[in-house]
Design a protein around this motif. Structure first.
Motif, PDB file in Angstrom:
ATOM      1  N   ASN A 193      27.922  29.382  49.177  1.00 42.46           N
ATOM      2  CA  ASN A 193      27.703  28.070  48.548  1.00 42.46           C
ATOM      3  C   ASN A 193      27.980  28.083  47.050  1.00 42.46           C
ATOM      4  N   ASP A 194      27.999  29.273  46.461  1.00 44.44           N
ATOM      5  CA  ASP A 194      28.249  29.389  45.023  1.00 44.44           C
ATOM      6  C   ASP A 194      29.732  29.566  44.727  1.00 44.44           C
ATOM      7  N   SER A 195      30.573  29.456  45.764  1.00 44.15           N
ATOM      8  CA  SER A 195      31.997  29.695  45.590  1.00 44.15           C
ATOM      9  C   SER A 195      32.828  28.453  45.851  1.00 44.15           C
ATOM     10  N   THR A 196      33.907  28.288  45.073  1.00 41.99           N
ATOM     11  CA  THR A 196      34.835  27.180  45.335  1.00 41.99           C
ATOM     12  C   THR A 196      36.065  27.667  46.104  1.00 41.99           C
ATOM     13  N   SER A 197      36.290  28.976  46.127  1.00 41.16           N
ATOM     14  CA  SER A 197      37.519  29.486  46.744  1.00 41.16           C
ATOM     15  C   SER A 197      37.272  30.681  47.657  1.00 41.16           C
ATOM     16  N   GLY A 198      36.011  30.885  48.037  1.00 40.92           N
ATOM     17  CA  GLY A 198      35.730  32.056  48.870  1.00 40.92           C
ATOM     18  C   GLY A 198      34.613  31.811  49.864  1.00 40.92           C
ATOM     19  N   LYS A 199      34.695  30.664  50.526  1.00 39.05           N
ATOM     20  CA  LYS A 199      33.645  30.348  51.521  1.00 39.05           C
ATOM     21  C   LYS A 199      33.591  31.403  52.630  1.00 39.05           C
ATOM     22  N   TRP A 200      34.734  32.084  52.808  1.00 35.09           N
ATOM     23  CA  TRP A 200      34.835  33.124  53.846  1.00 35.09           C
ATOM     24  C   TRP A 200      33.859  34.275  53.611  1.00 35.09           C
ATOM     25  N   ILE A 201      33.279  34.360  52.429  1.00 34.89           N
ATOM     26  CA  ILE A 201      32.407  35.484  52.103  1.00 34.89           C
ATOM     27  C   ILE A 201      31.198  35.557  53.053  1.00 34.89           C
ATOM     28  N   SER A 202      30.849  34.425  53.640  1.00 34.31           N
ATOM     29  CA  SER A 202      29.696  34.438  54.565  1.00 34.31           C
ATOM     30  C   SER A 202      29.980  35.326  55.783  1.00 34.31           C
ATOM     31  N   GLY A 203      31.268  35.620  56.040  1.00 32.14           N
ATOM     32  CA  GLY A 203      31.617  36.487  57.167  1.00 32.14           C
ATOM     33  C   GLY A 203      31.744  37.960  56.792  1.00 32.14           C
ATOM     34  N   ALA A 204      31.538  38.277  55.515  1.00 35.83           N
ATOM     35  CA  ALA A 204      31.656  39.680  55.088  1.00 35.83           C
ATOM     36  C   ALA A 204      30.390  40.442  55.442  1.00 35.83           C
ATOM     37  N   ASN A 205      30.514  41.775  55.578  1.00 38.18           N
ATOM     38  CA  ASN A 205      29.329  42.580  55.869  1.00 38.18           C
ATOM     39  C   ASN A 205      28.440  42.721  54.641  1.00 38.18           C
ATOM     40  N   PHE A 206      29.085  42.841  53.483  1.00 42.09           N
ATOM     41  CA  PHE A 206      28.333  42.793  52.226  1.00 42.09           C
ATOM     42  C   PHE A 206      29.281  42.412  51.103  1.00 42.09           C
ATOM     43  N   ALA A 207      28.714  42.062  49.974  1.00 41.23           N
ATOM     44  CA  ALA A 207      29.549  41.633  48.853  1.00 41.23           C
ATOM     45  C   ALA A 207      28.977  42.151  47.541  1.00 41.23           C
ATOM     46  N   ILE A 208      29.878  42.308  46.589  1.00 46.66           N
ATOM     47  CA  ILE A 208      29.484  42.745  45.247  1.00 46.66           C
ATOM     48  C   ILE A 208      29.894  41.652  44.265  1.00 46.66           C
ATOM     49  N   ILE A 209      28.960  41.215  43.445  1.00 45.60           N
ATOM     50  CA  ILE A 209      29.289  40.293  42.351  1.00 45.60           C
ATOM     51  C   ILE A 209      29.529  41.166  41.117  1.00 45.60           C
ATOM     52  N   VAL A 210      30.741  41.098  40.582  1.00 43.15           N
ATOM     53  CA  VAL A 210      31.058  41.935  39.419  1.00 43.15           C
ATOM     54  C   VAL A 210      30.725  41.158  38.145  1.00 43.15           C
ATOM     55  N   LEU A 211      29.863  41.790  37.324  1.00 41.86           N
ATOM     56  CA  LEU A 211      29.434  41.183  36.063  1.00 41.86           C
ATOM     57  C   LEU A 211      30.066  41.940  34.909  1.00 41.86           C
ATOM     58  N   THR A 212      30.550  41.214  33.901  1.00 40.48           N
ATOM     59  CA  THR A 212      31.055  41.901  32.708  1.00 40.48           C
ATOM     60  C   THR A 212      30.355  41.341  31.482  1.00 40.48           C
ATOM     61  N   ASN A 213      30.481  42.088  30.391  1.00 40.36           N
ATOM     62  CA  ASN A 213      29.929  41.624  29.123  1.00 40.36           C
ATOM     63  C   ASN A 213      31.085  41.189  28.221  1.00 40.36           C
ATOM     64  N   PRO A 214      31.276  39.881  28.046  1.00 42.33           N
ATOM     65  CA  PRO A 214      32.422  39.366  27.289  1.00 42.33           C
ATOM     66  C   PRO A 214      32.427  39.790  25.826  1.00 42.33           C
ATOM     67  N   TYR A 215      31.342  40.408  25.361  1.00 45.59           N
ATOM     68  CA  TYR A 215      31.324  40.958  24.003  1.00 45.59           C
ATOM     69  C   TYR A 215      32.444  41.994  23.861  1.00 45.59           C
ATOM     70  N   PHE A 216      32.738  42.704  24.944  1.00 47.35           N
ATOM     71  CA  PHE A 216      33.786  43.726  24.917  1.00 47.35           C
ATOM     72  C   PHE A 216      35.132  43.087  25.229  1.00 47.35           C
ATOM     73  N   ARG A 217      36.092  43.310  24.327  1.00 50.93           N
ATOM     74  CA  ARG A 217      37.352  42.587  24.357  1.00 50.93           C
ATOM     75  C   ARG A 217      38.099  42.728  25.691  1.00 50.93           C
ATOM     76  N   PHE A 218      38.036  43.887  26.295  1.00 48.64           N
ATOM     77  CA  PHE A 218      38.833  44.112  27.509  1.00 48.64           C
ATOM     78  C   PHE A 218      37.973  44.069  28.769  1.00 48.64           C
ATOM     79  N   HIS A 219      36.944  43.234  28.714  1.00 44.64           N
ATOM     80  CA  HIS A 219      35.996  43.223  29.842  1.00 44.64           C
ATOM     81  C   HIS A 219      36.658  42.843  31.164  1.00 44.64           C
ATOM     82  N   LEU A 220      37.701  42.001  31.103  1.00 49.05           N
ATOM     83  CA  LEU A 220      38.333  41.594  32.370  1.00 49.05           C
ATOM     84  C   LEU A 220      39.207  42.709  32.943  1.00 49.05           C
ATOM     85  N   ILE A 221      39.763  43.526  32.064  1.00 49.11           N
ATOM     86  CA  ILE A 221      40.516  44.692  32.546  1.00 49.11           C
ATOM     87  C   ILE A 221      39.554  45.649  33.235  1.00 49.11           C
ATOM     88  N   ASP A 222      38.402  45.851  32.619  1.00 53.48           N
ATOM     89  CA  ASP A 222      37.386  46.719  33.235  1.00 53.48           C
ATOM     90  C   ASP A 222      36.994  46.198  34.616  1.00 53.48           C
TER      91      ASP A 222
END
Ligand SMILES: Cc1cc2nc3c(=O)[nH]c(=O)nc-3n(C[C@H](O)[C@H](O)[C@H](O)COP(=O)(O)O)c2cc1C
Length: 113
Positions: free
Chosen positions: A5-34
């Protein structure tokens, strides 16, 4: 289901066995690369055990923050769902239509093969 319900493009996640929400700290310039690195490492490690995965980035940020008590200094950037493939993957499975090495890579100068 909360995550779906928190997704606009991944409703299929309800069928996954488990999921990981990846969090980054935008203070670090290359957080999206990480984030990309950590996601790919997890996907490759999982695949070693025959566990497949998929991603979504369409996140309802306010909702996901509330539902999973995400601290304000971290940004939920991508979600990875994991699970065993329904169909057995073997040598006969149809290959993806990927670009060849020569179509993808230049040598010495862009466009030169
Ligand atoms: C940065 C990134 C964002 C993506 N976001 C979404 C998404 O929001 N929803 C979705 O269904 N798939 C998303 N995908 C997954 C792609 O659709 C998926 O990689 C594609 O289906 C090909 O996967 P495969 O080559 O592993 O089969 C995303 C992939 C990447 C690399």
């Amino acid at each position: 289901m909360k995550l779906s319900n928190d997704s606009t493009s991944g409703k299929w996640i309800s069928g996954a066995n488990f999921a990981i929400i990846v969090l980054t700290n935008p203070y670090f310039r290359f957080h999206l690369i990480d984030a990309g690195k950590v996601v790919q490492n997890m996907q490759l490690a999982a695949w070693n055990y025959g566990v497949g995965s998929a991603l979504f980035t369409g996140i309802e940020e306010d909702r996901i923050r509330k539902d999973f008590s995400i601290p304000i200094e971290y940004k939920p950037v991508i979600v990875v769902g994991f699970g065993y493939p329904r169909k057995k993957i073997d040598g006969k499975t149809k290959k993806k239509n990927r670009l060849t090495m020569h179509e993808l890579v230049s040598f010495e100068e862009y466009g030169k093969s």
